[in-house]
Design a protein around this motif. Structure first.
Motif, PDB file in Angstrom:
ATOM      1  N   CYS A 153       0.863  -1.185   0.000  1.00 57.62           N
ATOM      2  CA  CYS A 153       0.000   0.000   0.000  1.00 57.62           C
ATOM      3  C   CYS A 153       0.901   1.237   0.000  1.00 57.62           C
ATOM      4  O   CYS A 153       2.127   1.124   0.051  1.00 57.62           O
ATOM      5  N   CYS A 156       3.280   1.335   2.871  1.00 52.64           N
ATOM      6  CA  CYS A 156       4.405   0.391   2.785  1.00 52.64           C
ATOM      7  C   CYS A 156       5.570   1.071   2.049  1.00 52.64           C
ATOM      8  O   CYS A 156       6.736   0.838   2.353  1.00 52.64           O
ATOM      9  N   CYS A 230      -1.877  -1.290   6.144  1.00 56.80           N
ATOM     10  CA  CYS A 230      -2.440  -2.508   5.549  1.00 56.80           C
ATOM     11  C   CYS A 230      -2.149  -3.760   6.375  1.00 56.80           C
ATOM     12  O   CYS A 230      -2.710  -4.815   6.101  1.00 56.80           O
TER      13      CYS A 230
HETATM   14 ZN   LIG Z   1       0.894  -1.104   3.734  1.00 55.57          ZN
END
Ligand SMILES: [Zn+2]
Length: 323
Positions: A153, A156, A230
């Motif tokens: 995501c 990240c 996430c």
């Molecule tokens: Zn993430």
């Protein structure tokens, strides 16, 4: 993609956040592809300086000072009358995200700032909606497809918004060819996901510089096993503990959010016309208070141009619209 893919595109509901240089190209591509329902979310109005790169608008839209979502909606209705276009003259905030993304299958990022993208990321991961990140400044652009639970995501990749002064479209300018290119790549990912499903996506990070001609395809960024969004599912931007900024895209303007405080625009126009030049229509009122310019929307929201000082903006709002 075949007939089956076409049918899936026709049944799809897509939200576009921001109807600027990226969003207008995305929107026209989605409409021409026959996406069933297109929700256009934008809080701003068409200005002359937009016409260099924002493809759906023309001089009449800028003269009228139409909201971008409305002007884009009118144009798209002429492009493909079978698409249900939903113009939303609205600000994407932690409070409005759930409503604006309700029943949406895919989100296209047409925004111009990181805070809003982190909010989109939270909302998309929380509701399990794929979204396509895209950004451009100068002659450089970047694109990444994000499928919650499947790919990295945004957090990240970028745990925090970039700190300090960033190049913006105001300080660096932006070339229409790069926004059009990034938007076209985002639209391609969107159509692929809609027609074939999220498994069809290889989430490579694409970067392009249309001036030097450099095009790079990086390997898909890895998911962060400790990602707050996430993995840990802490949605700091969505729960409002991280507020979106009220300064717009480094454009020397401040936005004031008033909590559902409807403003009678015709009455305000009459009141202000005795002291300043006022232009208004059913969507917005603009008053010229050199060196400032106030644009007021019927829901009480206002954009104050000519300052980046929140205090000055609040004071102007209080002085001319009401405390
Ligand atoms: Zn993430």
């Amino acid at each position: 993609m075949g007939e089956k893919g076409q049918a899936r595109i026709r049944a799809a509901r897509v939200a576009i956040v921001g109807c600027g240089a990226l969003g207008t190209v995305q929107a026209e591509t989605m409409a021409r592809a026959g996406v069933g329902r297109l929700r256009l979310i934008d809080r701003d109005f068409v200005e002359w300086s937009n016409l260099q790169r924002q493809f759906l608008y023309d001089e009449a839209d800028a003269s009228e000072g139409l909201p971008k979502a409305v002007a884009a909606g009118r144009r798209l209705a002429r492009v493909n009358s079978e698409v249900a276009v939903e113009p939303m003259v609205a600000d994407l905030t932690a409070a409005s995200a759930a409503d604006l993304f309700e029943d949406i299958d895919l989100i296209l990022d047409g925004t111009d700032n990181f805070e809003t993208r982190f909010l989109i990321n939270d909302a998309a991961v929380e509701a399990n909606i794929p979204w396509i990140y895209g950004a451009a400044v100068g002659s450089y652009g970047i694109k990444l497809a994000i499928v919650p639970g499947q790919t990295a995501c945004l957090r990240c990749v970028y745990p925090e918004p970039p700190q300090g002064a960033q190049p913006t479209c105001e300080t660096e300018g932006v070339l229409a060819p790069v926004t059009a290119t990034i938007a076209a790549l985002q639209a391609a990912d969107a159509l692929k996901i809609l027609a074939l499903g999220t498994e069809a996506i290889v989430a490579r990070l694409t970067t392009i510089d249309v001036w030097s001609g450099a095009i790079r395809q990086l390997a898909p960024p890895p998911r962060d096993p400790a990602c707050p969004c996430c993995v840990r599912r802490e949605f700091a931007y969505l729960d409002g503990s991280r507020r979106a900024p009220i300064s717009l895209c480094g454009r020397n303007a401040v936005q004031i959010h008033e909590r559902s405080r409807p403003v009678d625009l015709p009455a305000l126009a009459q009141r202000l016309s005795t002291i300043a030049a006022v232009r208004s229509n059913e969507f917005a009122l603009r008053v010229d208070l050199d060196p400032y310019e106030l644009t007021v929307f019927p829901d009480g929201r206002a954009i104050i141009k000519g300052t980046q000082d929140v205090g000055v903006a609040r004071s102007l709002y209080a002085r001319y619209i009401g405390a």
